[in-house]
Scaffold this active site. Structure first.
Site, PDB file in Angstrom:
ATOM      1  CE  LYS A  13     -26.977 -12.783 -13.533  1.00  0.00           C
ATOM      2  NZ  LYS A  13     -26.890 -12.041 -14.635  1.00  0.00           N
ATOM      3  NE  ARG A  88     -27.448 -16.913 -18.553  1.00  0.00           N
ATOM      4  CZ  ARG A  88     -25.970 -16.057 -18.079  1.00  0.00           C
ATOM      5  NH1 ARG A  88     -26.102 -17.169 -17.384  1.00  0.00           N
ATOM      6  NH2 ARG A  88     -26.054 -15.143 -17.803  1.00  0.00           N
ATOM      7  NE  ARG A 127     -19.357  -8.517 -16.256  1.00  0.00           N
ATOM      8  CZ  ARG A 127     -20.130  -9.484 -15.947  1.00  0.00           C
ATOM      9  NH1 ARG A 127     -20.532  -9.647 -14.920  1.00  0.00           N
ATOM     10  NH2 ARG A 127     -20.690  -9.987 -16.857  1.00  0.00           N
ATOM     11  NE  ARG A 160     -17.437 -12.624 -18.626  1.00  0.00           N
ATOM     12  CZ  ARG A 160     -18.522 -13.175 -18.109  1.00  0.00           C
ATOM     13  NH1 ARG A 160     -18.636 -12.890 -16.515  1.00  0.00           N
ATOM     14  NH2 ARG A 160     -20.045 -12.778 -18.256  1.00  0.00           N
ATOM     15  NE  ARG A 171     -23.093 -11.830 -21.835  1.00  0.00           N
ATOM     16  CZ  ARG A 171     -22.387 -11.792 -21.059  1.00  0.00           C
ATOM     17  NH1 ARG A 171     -21.779 -10.681 -21.364  1.00  0.00           N
ATOM     18  NH2 ARG A 171     -22.484 -12.046 -19.393  1.00  0.00           N
TER      19      ARG A 171
HETATM   20  P1  ADP Z   1     -24.172 -10.397 -13.244  1.00  0.00           P
HETATM   21  O1  ADP Z   1     -23.404 -11.271 -13.109  1.00  0.00           O
HETATM   22  O2  ADP Z   1     -25.928  -9.859 -13.150  1.00  0.00           O
HETATM   23  O3  ADP Z   1     -24.267 -10.571 -14.504  1.00  0.00           O
HETATM   24  P2  ADP Z   1     -22.300  -8.397 -12.155  1.00  0.00           P
HETATM   25  O4  ADP Z   1     -22.638  -8.894 -10.416  1.00  0.00           O
HETATM   26  O5  ADP Z   1     -21.013  -9.297 -12.298  1.00  0.00           O
HETATM   27  O6  ADP Z   1     -23.314  -8.314 -12.894  1.00  0.00           O
HETATM   28  O7  ADP Z   1     -22.788  -7.006 -11.778  1.00  0.00           O
HETATM   29  C1  ADP Z   1     -21.725  -6.506 -13.498  1.00  0.00           C
HETATM   30  C2  ADP Z   1     -21.711  -5.302 -13.177  1.00  0.00           C
HETATM   31  O8  ADP Z   1     -22.312  -3.946 -12.552  1.00  0.00           O
HETATM   32  C3  ADP Z   1     -19.957  -5.326 -12.621  1.00  0.00           C
HETATM   33  O9  ADP Z   1     -19.028  -4.419 -12.783  1.00  0.00           O
HETATM   34  C4  ADP Z   1     -20.211  -4.908 -11.221  1.00  0.00           C
HETATM   35  O10 ADP Z   1     -18.771  -4.105 -10.407  1.00  0.00           O
HETATM   36  C5  ADP Z   1     -21.367  -3.695 -11.430  1.00  0.00           C
HETATM   37  N1  ADP Z   1     -22.142  -3.488 -10.345  1.00  0.00           N
HETATM   38  C6  ADP Z   1     -22.760  -4.992  -9.561  1.00  0.00           C
HETATM   39  N2  ADP Z   1     -23.890  -4.124  -8.748  1.00  0.00           N
HETATM   40  C7  ADP Z   1     -23.811  -2.546  -9.509  1.00  0.00           C
HETATM   41  C8  ADP Z   1     -24.770  -1.834  -8.354  1.00  0.00           C
HETATM   42  N3  ADP Z   1     -26.094  -1.869  -7.597  1.00  0.00           N
HETATM   43  N4  ADP Z   1     -24.227  -0.443  -8.905  1.00  0.00           N
HETATM   44  C9  ADP Z   1     -23.276  -0.116  -9.505  1.00  0.00           C
HETATM   45  N5  ADP Z   1     -22.564  -1.036 -10.583  1.00  0.00           N
HETATM   46  C10 ADP Z   1     -22.733  -2.810  -9.652  1.00  0.00           C
HETATM   47  P1  AMP Z   2     -22.337 -15.004 -17.519  1.00  0.00           P
HETATM   48  O1  AMP Z   2     -21.059 -15.280 -16.313  1.00  0.00           O
HETATM   49  O2  AMP Z   2     -23.427 -16.263 -15.448  1.00  0.00           O
HETATM   50  O3  AMP Z   2     -22.578 -14.350 -17.387  1.00  0.00           O
HETATM   51  O4  AMP Z   2     -22.247 -16.109 -18.383  1.00  0.00           O
HETATM   52  C1  AMP Z   2     -21.194 -16.257 -18.757  1.00  0.00           C
HETATM   53  C2  AMP Z   2     -21.518 -17.218 -20.368  1.00  0.00           C
HETATM   54  O5  AMP Z   2     -21.607 -19.049 -20.160  1.00  0.00           O
HETATM   55  C3  AMP Z   2     -23.492 -16.938 -20.753  1.00  0.00           C
HETATM   56  O6  AMP Z   2     -23.721 -16.133 -21.646  1.00  0.00           O
HETATM   57  C4  AMP Z   2     -24.143 -18.232 -21.546  1.00  0.00           C
HETATM   58  O7  AMP Z   2     -22.822 -18.591 -22.863  1.00  0.00           O
HETATM   59  C5  AMP Z   2     -22.826 -19.061 -20.605  1.00  0.00           C
HETATM   60  N1  AMP Z   2     -24.081 -19.457 -19.579  1.00  0.00           N
HETATM   61  C6  AMP Z   2     -24.308 -18.918 -18.393  1.00  0.00           C
HETATM   62  N2  AMP Z   2     -24.821 -20.306 -17.300  1.00  0.00           N
HETATM   63  C7  AMP Z   2     -25.656 -20.460 -18.382  1.00  0.00           C
HETATM   64  C8  AMP Z   2     -26.812 -21.026 -18.575  1.00  0.00           C
HETATM   65  N3  AMP Z   2     -27.377 -21.617 -17.291  1.00  0.00           N
HETATM   66  N4  AMP Z   2     -27.735 -21.646 -19.519  1.00  0.00           N
HETATM   67  C9  AMP Z   2     -27.106 -21.763 -20.891  1.00  0.00           C
HETATM   68  N5  AMP Z   2     -26.002 -20.499 -20.400  1.00  0.00           N
HETATM   69  C10 AMP Z   2     -25.261 -20.626 -19.474  1.00  0.00           C
END
Ligand code: ADP
Ligand code: AMP
Length: 218
Positions: A13, A88, A127, A160, A171
């Site tokens: 995302k 969420r 990541r 992280r 999660r």
């Molecule tokens: P989210 O925001 O949904 O938690 P991220 O955008 O941070 O996810 O992506 C999660 C991990 O996967 C990151 O390390 C990112 O670089 C990698 N990633 C994102 N999109 C792809 C893809 N299409 N193919 C492979 N790896 C990806």
């Molecule tokens: P993210 O960076 O989107 O993966 O979010 C990291 C963490 O932040 C999540 O696992 C939750 O603990 C908290 N968080 C982020 N967005 C929300 C949301 N919309 N509602 C509740 N918790 C959130």
């Protein structure tokens, strides 16, 4: 153009939201980034959020909804935004719908980035995040130019705490229970578009832009 990114943690995302924000000239709003900035800054909001985040749980709706609704009233959101990590839960989605309705407005697109759980586990382990500017990388699929250093701001990249395997499983459970029902919510609202998030990240982006079109913000 007002866009919501849906999908499991690690689905991509944030990666796609940043590209959308750049292409369409709208702000990328990540509630996770806002919480992490508050934790880093030692604010009251950060203190409230940290214990939930460390356990892989959601921060309570009351805190999160107020924070997001305030953010989208800022001047840079006038022409739209891409929300990443919000809503969420169903109450979060309902609050957003009501707040927008009150202004005669609505979400234009909810994009579900679909990735199966097995692939998520690998992605999260690889990541690397910049806690300075919120940029994310993957050691294999999207590496920074210099290992361990953010391309954008030069800060050190970290794994992280909540990307460690045990927390990722929690999660994912939380996602399936509380967030996945939003796919149906936005389908009923007639704004859902699903993309295959298992493909290369540039291919995923092409699929998304095919949905959003070439128009700049409306
Ligand atoms: P989210 O925001 O949904 O938690 P991220 O955008 O941070 O996810 O992506 C999660 C991990 O996967 C990151 O390390 C990112 O670089 C990698 N990633 C994102 N999109 C792809 C893809 N299409 N193919 C492979 N790896 C990806
Ligand atoms: P993210 O960076 O989107 O993966 O979010 C990291 C963490 O932040 C999540 O696992 C939750 O603990 C908290 N968080 C982020 N967005 C929300 C949301 N919309 N509602 C509740 N918790 C959130």
């Amino acid at each position: 153009m007002k866009i919501i990114m849906l999908g499991a943690p690690g689905a991509g995302k944030g990666t796609q939201a940043k590209k959308i924000a750049q292409k369409y000239g709208i702000p990328h709003i990540s509630t996770g980034d806002i919480f992490r900035a508050n934790i880093k800054g030692g604010t009251e909001l950060g203190k409230k959020a940290k214990s939930y985040m460390d356990q892989g749980m959601l921060v309570p709706d009351a805190v999160t909804i107020e924070m997001l609704l305030n953010r989208i009233q800022e001047a840079d959101c006038r022409d739209g935004y891409v929300l990443d990590g919000f809503p969420r839960t169903i109450p979060q989605a309902e609050s957003l719908t009501e707040a927008l309705n009150a202004m005669g407005d609505a979400i234009d697109y909810a994009i579900d980035v679909a990735v199966p759980d097995e692939a998520i586990i690998t992605r999260m382990a690889g990541r690397r995040a910049c806690l300075g500017c919120g940029a994310t990388y993957h050691i294999q699929y999207n590496p920074p130019k210099q290992e361990g250093v953010c391309d954008v701001c030069g800060q050190e990249l970290v794994l992280r705490d909540d990307d460690k395997a045990e927390t990722v499983k929690k999660r994912l459970d939380v996602y399936h229970q509380q967030t996945q029902p939003l796919i149906d919510y936005y389908k009923k609202a007639g704004v859902l578009a699903a993309v295959d998030g298992t493909r290369d990240l540039e291919e995923v982006f092409q699929e998304i832009t095919a949905v959003l079109g070439d128009a700049s913000c409306q």
